[in-house]
Design an enzyme around this catalytic site. Structure first.
Site, PDB file in Angstrom:
ATOM      1  N   THR A  62      -1.206  -2.729  -2.827  1.00  0.00           N
ATOM      2  CA  THR A  62      -0.336  -3.251  -3.870  1.00  0.00           C
ATOM      3  C   THR A  62      -0.551  -4.743  -4.048  1.00  0.00           C
ATOM      4  O   THR A  62      -1.104  -5.418  -3.173  1.00  0.00           O
ATOM      5  CB  THR A  62       1.150  -2.967  -3.560  1.00  0.00           C
ATOM      6  OG1 THR A  62       1.937  -3.286  -4.703  1.00  0.00           O
ATOM      7  CG2 THR A  62       1.649  -3.768  -2.364  1.00  0.00           C
ATOM      8  N   CYS A  63      -0.120  -5.239  -5.187  1.00  0.00           N
ATOM      9  CA  CYS A  63      -0.080  -6.667  -5.483  1.00  0.00           C
ATOM     10  C   CYS A  63       1.199  -6.874  -6.303  1.00  0.00           C
ATOM     11  O   CYS A  63       2.138  -6.099  -6.155  1.00  0.00           O
ATOM     12  CB  CYS A  63      -1.334  -7.110  -6.233  1.00  0.00           C
ATOM     13  SG  CYS A  63      -1.614  -6.234  -7.795  1.00  0.00           S
ATOM     14  N   ARG A  64       1.260  -7.876  -7.148  1.00  0.00           N
ATOM     15  CA  ARG A  64       2.505  -8.098  -7.896  1.00  0.00           C
ATOM     16  C   ARG A  64       2.651  -7.116  -9.058  1.00  0.00           C
ATOM     17  O   ARG A  64       3.683  -6.503  -9.219  1.00  0.00           O
ATOM     18  CB  ARG A  64       2.595  -9.532  -8.416  1.00  0.00           C
ATOM     19  CG  ARG A  64       3.943  -9.824  -9.069  1.00  0.00           C
ATOM     20  CD  ARG A  64       4.114 -11.266  -9.458  1.00  0.00           C
ATOM     21  NE  ARG A  64       3.130 -11.740 -10.400  1.00  0.00           N
ATOM     22  CZ  ARG A  64       3.210 -11.590 -11.717  1.00  0.00           C
ATOM     23  NH1 ARG A  64       4.239 -10.977 -12.263  1.00  0.00           N
ATOM     24  NH2 ARG A  64       2.269 -12.040 -12.495  1.00  0.00           N
ATOM     25  N   GLY A  66      -0.173  -4.911 -10.124  1.00  0.00           N
ATOM     26  CA  GLY A  66      -1.176  -3.856 -10.070  1.00  0.00           C
ATOM     27  C   GLY A  66      -2.513  -4.287 -10.641  1.00  0.00           C
ATOM     28  O   GLY A  66      -3.528  -3.632 -10.415  1.00  0.00           O
ATOM     29  N   LEU A  90       4.423  -4.627  -7.052  1.00  0.00           N
ATOM     30  CA  LEU A  90       5.764  -5.008  -6.616  1.00  0.00           C
ATOM     31  C   LEU A  90       6.746  -4.974  -7.779  1.00  0.00           C
ATOM     32  O   LEU A  90       7.902  -4.576  -7.616  1.00  0.00           O
ATOM     33  CB  LEU A  90       5.740  -6.404  -5.974  1.00  0.00           C
ATOM     34  CG  LEU A  90       7.056  -6.907  -5.395  1.00  0.00           C
ATOM     35  CD1 LEU A  90       7.536  -6.017  -4.254  1.00  0.00           C
ATOM     36  CD2 LEU A  90       6.905  -8.342  -4.924  1.00  0.00           C
TER      37      LEU A  90
END
Length: 173
Positions: A62-64, A66, A90
């Protein structure tokens, strides 16, 4: 190879059952500001096959939003075949109403600080150039040249300088 998309609710169920490990590929400063409880920080530029958990659980990246995960998807999928990507990152997790560990006292992400500082310096250079003396336009040009250099080389002097500021010391600790 590609990463398999997984919804936040499906990811939560797998995490709660101990079947998966959530890997957050953002930087430490972003992670300090907010992350999914239990997520493991492993910035994208530091991910190697050896750095990934090898305990048999599925990996969910995951990241902020996608987008960063999508940009690294081919490399991540090659390092971890069968790995998944959290849809929406996120932000998607938050939108699904799932809890996030947040620390509003943590400093803003370095790149947001760079954007704010650069924007203010350019604005100041233009305003002072019109109101005080044309020489102030050079400030806007200098910052613009610095941003162009950062984009072309990947080295951002302003980010390095801001990282040394006292308010950012806690994010690096």
């Amino acid at each position: 190879m590609t990463l398999i998309p997984i919804t936040p609710k499906e990811a939560r169920a797998r995490l709660d059952a101990g079947q998966a490990c959530l890997i957050d590929i953002r930087g430490a400063d972003e992670f300090a500001r907010g992350h999914v409880a239990g997520a493991r920080l492993l910035p994208a530029d530091m991910i190697t096959a050896e750095a990934l958990p090898g305990d048999g659980r599925s990996l969910i990246f995951t990241c902020r939003t996608g987008m960063r995960t999508a940009a690294n998807a081919a490399r991540l999928a090659a390092l971890a075949p069968g790995a998944m990507v959290l849809e929406g990152g996120l932000d998607g997790w938050r939108k699904a109403g799932l809890p996030v560990v947040e620390n509003r006292a943590a400093p803003l992400e370095i790149m947001r600080q760079v954007q704010i500082a650069a924007g203010l310096l350019i604005l100041a250079g233009v305003i002072l150039g019109f109101l005080v003396a044309p020489g102030w336009f050079a400030l806007a040009g200098f910052v613009g040249a610095g941003l162009t250099f950062a984009g072309l080389t990947g080295f951002c002097g302003m980010a390095r300088l801001l990282a040394l500021m006292p308010w950012n010391k806690t994010a690096r600790a």
